[in-house]
Design a protein around this motif. Structure first.
Motif, mmCIF file in Angstrom:
data_model
loop_
_atom_site.group_PDB
_atom_site.id
_atom_site.type_symbol
_atom_site.label_atom_id
_atom_site.label_comp_id
_atom_site.label_asym_id
_atom_site.label_seq_id
_atom_site.Cartn_x
_atom_site.Cartn_y
_atom_site.Cartn_z
ATOM 1 N N PHE A 34 0.717 -1.487 -0.521
ATOM 2 C CA PHE A 34 0.330 0.310 0.168
ATOM 3 C C PHE A 34 0.754 1.321 0.429
ATOM 4 C CE2 PHE A 34 -2.782 -3.222 1.795
ATOM 5 C CZ PHE A 34 -3.643 -3.117 0.658
ATOM 6 N N GLU A 35 0.433 2.074 -1.194
ATOM 7 C CA GLU A 35 1.367 3.374 -1.049
ATOM 8 C C GLU A 35 0.606 4.476 -0.109
ATOM 9 O OE1 GLU A 35 -0.140 5.146 -4.748
ATOM 10 O OE2 GLU A 35 1.202 3.487 -5.792
ATOM 11 N N VAL A 36 0.207 3.982 0.559
ATOM 12 C CA VAL A 36 -0.293 4.884 1.501
ATOM 13 C C VAL A 36 0.361 4.996 2.820
ATOM 14 C CG1 VAL A 36 -2.736 5.767 0.417
ATOM 15 C CG2 VAL A 36 -1.978 4.411 2.470
ATOM 16 N N LEU A 37 1.242 4.049 2.962
ATOM 17 C CA LEU A 37 1.830 3.478 4.499
ATOM 18 C C LEU A 37 3.378 3.991 4.196
ATOM 19 C CD1 LEU A 37 1.165 -0.326 5.369
ATOM 20 C CD2 LEU A 37 0.133 2.786 6.914
ATOM 21 N N HIS A 38 3.675 4.919 4.909
ATOM 22 C CA HIS A 38 5.249 5.311 5.225
ATOM 23 C C HIS A 38 6.198 5.497 6.218
ATOM 24 C CE1 HIS A 38 4.950 6.072 0.623
ATOM 25 N NE2 HIS A 38 3.996 6.449 0.879
ATOM 26 N N PRO A 39 5.944 4.439 6.854
ATOM 27 C CA PRO A 39 6.262 4.358 8.152
ATOM 28 C C PRO A 39 7.829 4.858 8.487
ATOM 29 C CG PRO A 39 6.371 2.319 7.604
ATOM 30 C CD PRO A 39 6.088 3.237 6.858
ATOM 31 N N LYS A 40 8.268 5.768 8.729
ATOM 32 C CA LYS A 40 10.003 6.501 9.101
ATOM 33 C C LYS A 40 10.822 4.832 9.826
ATOM 34 C CE LYS A 40 9.149 11.047 8.922
ATOM 35 N NZ LYS A 40 8.335 12.471 10.033
ATOM 36 N N LYS A 41 11.388 5.563 9.596
ATOM 37 C CA LYS A 41 12.866 4.315 10.394
ATOM 38 C C LYS A 41 13.893 5.390 10.945
ATOM 39 C CE LYS A 41 12.894 0.735 7.346
ATOM 40 N NZ LYS A 41 13.435 0.049 5.781
ATOM 41 N N ASN A 42 14.382 4.899 12.313
ATOM 42 C CA ASN A 42 14.919 5.971 13.400
ATOM 43 C C ASN A 42 16.682 5.499 13.042
ATOM 44 O OD1 ASN A 42 14.774 3.567 14.687
ATOM 45 N ND2 ASN A 42 14.132 3.676 16.025
ATOM 46 N N SER A 43 16.962 5.809 13.544
ATOM 47 C CA SER A 43 18.761 5.351 13.316
ATOM 48 C C SER A 43 19.550 3.942 13.236
ATOM 49 C CB SER A 43 19.584 6.926 13.876
ATOM 50 O OG SER A 43 19.724 5.402 15.491
ATOM 51 N N ARG A 44 18.686 3.486 14.389
ATOM 52 C CA ARG A 44 18.719 1.833 14.065
ATOM 53 C C ARG A 44 17.815 1.344 12.903
ATOM 54 N NH1 ARG A 44 17.157 -0.005 20.418
ATOM 55 N NH2 ARG A 44 19.711 0.811 21.032
ATOM 56 N N GLY A 45 17.210 1.711 12.455
ATOM 57 C CA GLY A 45 16.426 1.208 10.533
ATOM 58 C C GLY A 45 15.182 0.814 10.830
ATOM 59 N N ASN A 46 15.104 0.768 12.669
ATOM 60 C CA ASN A 46 13.591 0.414 12.829
ATOM 61 C C ASN A 46 12.000 1.309 12.735
ATOM 62 O OD1 ASN A 46 14.988 -1.793 14.736
ATOM 63 N ND2 ASN A 46 14.999 -0.349 16.719
ATOM 64 N N ARG A 47 11.116 0.941 12.344
ATOM 65 C CA ARG A 47 10.405 1.598 11.796
ATOM 66 C C ARG A 47 9.858 2.545 13.027
ATOM 67 N NH1 ARG A 47 10.910 -2.669 9.194
ATOM 68 N NH2 ARG A 47 10.631 -2.475 6.733
ATOM 69 N N LYS A 51 0.443 9.338 13.342
ATOM 70 C CA LYS A 51 -0.679 8.918 13.477
ATOM 71 C C LYS A 51 -1.326 8.999 12.212
ATOM 72 C CE LYS A 51 -1.665 10.008 16.853
ATOM 73 N NZ LYS A 51 -3.202 9.241 18.731
ATOM 74 N N VAL A 52 -1.100 9.147 11.140
ATOM 75 C CA VAL A 52 -1.367 9.385 9.892
ATOM 76 C C VAL A 52 -1.472 7.748 9.339
ATOM 77 C CG1 VAL A 52 -0.702 9.488 7.234
ATOM 78 C CG2 VAL A 52 -0.857 11.217 9.171
ATOM 79 N N ASP A 53 0.391 6.988 9.580
ATOM 80 C CA ASP A 53 0.097 5.783 9.594
ATOM 81 C C ASP A 53 -0.456 5.461 9.788
ATOM 82 O OD1 ASP A 53 2.596 5.947 7.686
ATOM 83 O OD2 ASP A 53 3.754 6.075 9.213
ATOM 84 N N ILE A 54 -1.192 5.198 11.159
ATOM 85 C CA ILE A 54 -2.355 3.837 12.285
ATOM 86 C C ILE A 54 -3.614 4.403 11.683
ATOM 87 C CG2 ILE A 54 -2.680 4.067 14.637
ATOM 88 C CD1 ILE A 54 0.114 3.015 14.534
ATOM 89 N N ASP A 55 -3.693 5.747 11.098
ATOM 90 C CA ASP A 55 -5.058 5.539 10.171
ATOM 91 C C ASP A 55 -4.978 4.673 9.213
ATOM 92 O OD1 ASP A 55 -5.669 7.464 12.289
ATOM 93 O OD2 ASP A 55 -5.391 9.655 11.359
ATOM 94 N N ASN A 56 -4.055 4.723 8.241
ATOM 95 C CA ASN A 56 -3.851 4.294 7.122
ATOM 96 C C ASN A 56 -3.944 2.736 7.671
ATOM 97 O OD1 ASN A 56 -4.301 6.431 5.183
ATOM 98 N ND2 ASN A 56 -2.198 6.950 5.651
ATOM 99 N N LEU A 57 -3.279 2.546 8.746
ATOM 100 C CA LEU A 57 -3.076 0.741 9.279
ATOM 101 C C LEU A 57 -4.699 0.651 8.955
ATOM 102 C CD1 LEU A 57 0.228 -0.033 11.015
ATOM 103 C CD2 LEU A 57 -0.944 -0.958 8.515
ATOM 104 N N LYS A 58 -5.381 1.643 10.520
ATOM 105 C CA LYS A 58 -6.801 0.978 10.475
ATOM 106 C C LYS A 58 -7.784 0.264 9.104
ATOM 107 C CE LYS A 58 -7.218 3.289 14.789
ATOM 108 N NZ LYS A 58 -7.449 4.684 15.608
ATOM 109 N N THR A 59 -7.735 0.954 8.239
ATOM 110 C CA THR A 59 -8.108 1.159 6.803
ATOM 111 C C THR A 59 -8.084 -0.039 6.468
ATOM 112 O OG1 THR A 59 -7.935 3.724 6.936
ATOM 113 C CG2 THR A 59 -8.943 2.155 4.862
ATOM 114 N N ILE A 60 -6.624 -0.084 5.949
ATOM 115 C CA ILE A 60 -6.125 -1.446 5.562
ATOM 116 C C ILE A 60 -6.901 -2.802 6.769
ATOM 117 C CG2 ILE A 60 -4.171 -2.713 4.905
ATOM 118 C CD1 ILE A 60 -2.702 -0.180 4.488
ATOM 119 N N TYR A 61 -6.489 -2.395 7.528
ATOM 120 C CA TYR A 61 -6.793 -4.256 8.612
ATOM 121 C C TYR A 61 -8.071 -4.002 8.397
ATOM 122 C CZ TYR A 61 -6.874 -6.754 12.441
ATOM 123 O OH TYR A 61 -8.088 -7.974 13.597
#
Length: 108
Positions: A34-47, A51-61
């Motif tokens: 899904f193009e709408v999901l764009h989680p950032k990654k921190n310095s360790r590479g963890n996603r 809030k926007v990502d969570i809302d999109n995840l709710k919709t996808i779920y």
């Protein structure tokens, strides 16, 4: 579906998977599909999810797990039915209010 997450700017993968009760691999798969999901990654590479990502995840779920859409079907539905998705957001907010009222009732 009511997802209980604390009010924060960003959420870790562990918080997201626990809230949605899914595996991290499924979230990573949805990120690729899904193009709408764009989680950032921190310095360790963890996603880290906003809030926007969570809302999109709710919709996808909702579309994939609750309505039974295929990945392609959910992707197309999200592109073509934006007004219906706004209705879903309103329903999600009402479910949140209901859950909060039930917590208050339990405390009384």
């Amino acid at each position: 579906m009511y997802i209980e997450l604390p009010e924060k700017l960003y959420y870790s993968m562990g918080e997201v998977t626990k809230a949605f009760q899914v595996n991290a691999s499924l979230v990573r798969f949805w990120e690729k599909e899904f193009e709408v999901l764009h989680p950032k990654k921190n310095s360790r590479g963890n996603r880290i999810f906003s809030k926007v990502d969570i809302d999109n995840l709710k919709t996808i779920y909702h579309l994939v797990k609750e309505k039974g859409f295929t990945i392609d079907g959910a992707r197309e539905y999200m592109k073509s039915h934006k007004k219906e998705l706004n209705t879903f957001e309103i329903i999600s907010k009402l479910e949140y209010v209901k859950a909060e009222l039930q917590k208050i009732k339990a405390q009384l």
